[in-house]
Design an enzyme around this catalytic site. Structure first.
Site, PDB file in Angstrom:
ATOM      1  N   HIS A  69       0.906  -1.298  -0.144  1.00 34.73           N
ATOM      2  CA  HIS A  69      -0.071  -0.019   0.053  1.00 34.73           C
ATOM      3  C   HIS A  69       0.943   1.221  -0.075  1.00 34.73           C
ATOM      4  CE1 HIS A  69       0.829  -0.417   4.234  1.00 34.73           C
ATOM      5  NE2 HIS A  69       0.202   0.524   4.736  1.00 34.73           N
ATOM      6  N   ASP A  73       5.896   4.287   4.924  1.00 34.30           N
ATOM      7  CA  ASP A  73       6.832   3.033   5.585  1.00 34.30           C
ATOM      8  C   ASP A  73       6.823   1.974   4.594  1.00 34.30           C
ATOM      9  OD1 ASP A  73       4.041   3.122   6.400  1.00 34.30           O
ATOM     10  OD2 ASP A  73       4.602   1.597   8.042  1.00 34.30           O
ATOM     11  N   HIS A  74       6.025   1.921   3.514  1.00 39.42           N
ATOM     12  CA  HIS A  74       6.057   0.692   2.633  1.00 39.42           C
ATOM     13  C   HIS A  74       6.686   1.050   1.303  1.00 39.42           C
ATOM     14  CE1 HIS A  74       3.964  -2.151   5.534  1.00 39.42           C
ATOM     15  NE2 HIS A  74       3.563  -0.801   6.097  1.00 39.42           N
ATOM     16  N   HIS A 150      -7.376  -1.959   5.583  1.00 43.34           N
ATOM     17  CA  HIS A 150      -6.296  -1.003   6.580  1.00 43.34           C
ATOM     18  C   HIS A 150      -6.698   0.475   6.127  1.00 43.34           C
ATOM     19  CE1 HIS A 150      -2.828   0.238   8.249  1.00 43.34           C
ATOM     20  NE2 HIS A 150      -2.102   0.776   7.080  1.00 43.34           N
ATOM     21  N   ASP A 219      -0.365  -3.916   5.993  1.00 46.86           N
ATOM     22  CA  ASP A 219      -0.935  -3.580   7.016  1.00 46.86           C
ATOM     23  C   ASP A 219      -2.384  -4.113   7.116  1.00 46.86           C
ATOM     24  OD1 ASP A 219       1.472  -2.446   7.310  1.00 46.86           O
ATOM     25  OD2 ASP A 219       1.015  -0.574   7.547  1.00 46.86           O
ATOM     26  N   HIS A 277       6.206  -5.667  11.731  1.00 49.80           N
ATOM     27  CA  HIS A 277       5.698  -4.454  11.505  1.00 49.80           C
ATOM     28  C   HIS A 277       5.425  -3.706  13.186  1.00 49.80           C
ATOM     29  CE1 HIS A 277       2.804  -0.994  10.374  1.00 49.80           C
ATOM     30  NE2 HIS A 277       3.499  -1.076   9.304  1.00 49.80           N
TER      31      HIS A 277
END
Ligand SMILES: [Zn+2]
Ligand SMILES: [Zn+2]
Length: 311
Positions: A69, A73-74, A150, A219, A277
């Site tokens: 996504h 942070d990804h 999410h 997530d 995570h």
């Protein structure tokens, strides 16, 4: 008869398994998955290039990047990585698989920075409502995407390695005087005849190795809607941002706890569970293990620098 010597495996190396920030020596989400000659990244948080260097992993051989996504942070490591390939004179194409919007995100950054790539960059965007799409296949490894729940459209990925060809027993080539055409037939599981009768296939080839599977779920809130997609995998990576004392916060922010990840692993009947995570509020992660293992004993921490072998 001798054992099958050709060994197939999937290896997953954890580059980062922290949420949101680099902290406590942990890094935002990124993993390298290797199977035979295939190498890909799963998520590409900030610092992924640095982590690849630290783990001595050659970045030029990465063929596909799967993005879960568009939270930073990804994905914030991706523009940097793709730009660096210009400096390394990459010529091989690279495929980015991710949610709708990933193409705009990357191309707009490149437009503003006036970056012109020396290699072919292509995208496979996944839209909401697509029924469990197979987003990649090279004949042996296939990757399917499935929806997580999410704050943004988010996809989990399931990797299945299904050996397509049999390995011929070397001694059988001489014993049965196999021709090249017959060797190809044996590899494809087709019969070969001698003196008017069919030679049993297991005299000619080793049994197919078992299929191998890995699922990446980050997530997401705890949701049993993902069960059909992760059922029975050899290794499940499930986010466990919080411990149980913060279960309310997990639900508010659409994340999961270690206990929830363990419940999911148990329900899905997976072989091993990797927790990841982690919130930066946890300096150490023993508490996650202590909460998860009574529910699902085969639980481990996705520690930076560890490699998990399947097969
Ligand atoms: Zn995240
Ligand atoms: Zn997120």
């Amino acid at each position: 008869m001798s054992q099958n010597r050709s060994r197939v495996s999937i290896q997953v190396t954890i580059l980062g398994a922290n949420s949101a920030l680099p902290f406590h020596g942990r890094f935002p989400s990124a993993q390298v998955l290797r199977s035979g000659n295939f190498k890909c990244l799963i998520d590409c948080g900030e610092g992924t290039q640095l982590r690849l260097s630290q783990e001595n992993i050659k970045r030029n051989k990465i063929q596909v990047v799967f993005i879960s996504h568009l939270h930073g942070d990804h994905v914030y490591g991706l523009p940097g990585l793709l730009t660096s390939y210009n400096h390394f004179e990459r010529r091989e194409p690279i495929l980015i698989v991710g949610p709708k919007g990933v193409r705009d995100m990357i191309t707009q950054i490149f437009e503003l920075s006036r970056v012109h790539l020396n290699y072919e960059l292509s995208f496979r965007e996944i839209s909401k409502g697509e029924a469990i799409p197979t987003v990649f296949s090279d004949g042996q490894l296939s990757v399917r995407a499935f929806p997580l729940i999410h704050r943004l459209p988010t996809w989990g990925y399931r990797f299945d390695h299904n050996p397509a060809l049999y390995n011929v027993r070397p001694e059988s080539i001489e014993q049965y005087n196999l021709t090249i055409e017959e060797i190809v037939r044996v590899k494809n599981g087709q019969p070969v005849e001698r003196s008017g009768s069919t030679v049993p296939h297991d005299h000619l080839a080793f049994p197919l190795p078992p299929s191998l599977s890995y699922a990446y779920c980050s997530d997401t809130i705890y949701t049993e809607s993902i069960l059909p997609y992760i059922k029975g995998v050899d290794l499940l990576y499930h986010e466990a941002t919080y411990q149980e004392a913060l279960v309310e916060k997990a639900h508010e922010t659409k994340h999961a706890t270690a206990m929830e990840a363990a419940r999911m692993a148990k329900l899905a009947d997976v072989k091993r569970l990797l927790l990841g995570h982690f919130s930066s509020r946890y300096k150490t992660l023993q508490g996650h293990l202590d909460e998860a293992r009574p529910i699902f004993p085969e639980t481990y921490i996705a520690e930076e620098g560890t490699t998990w072998e399947i097969g």
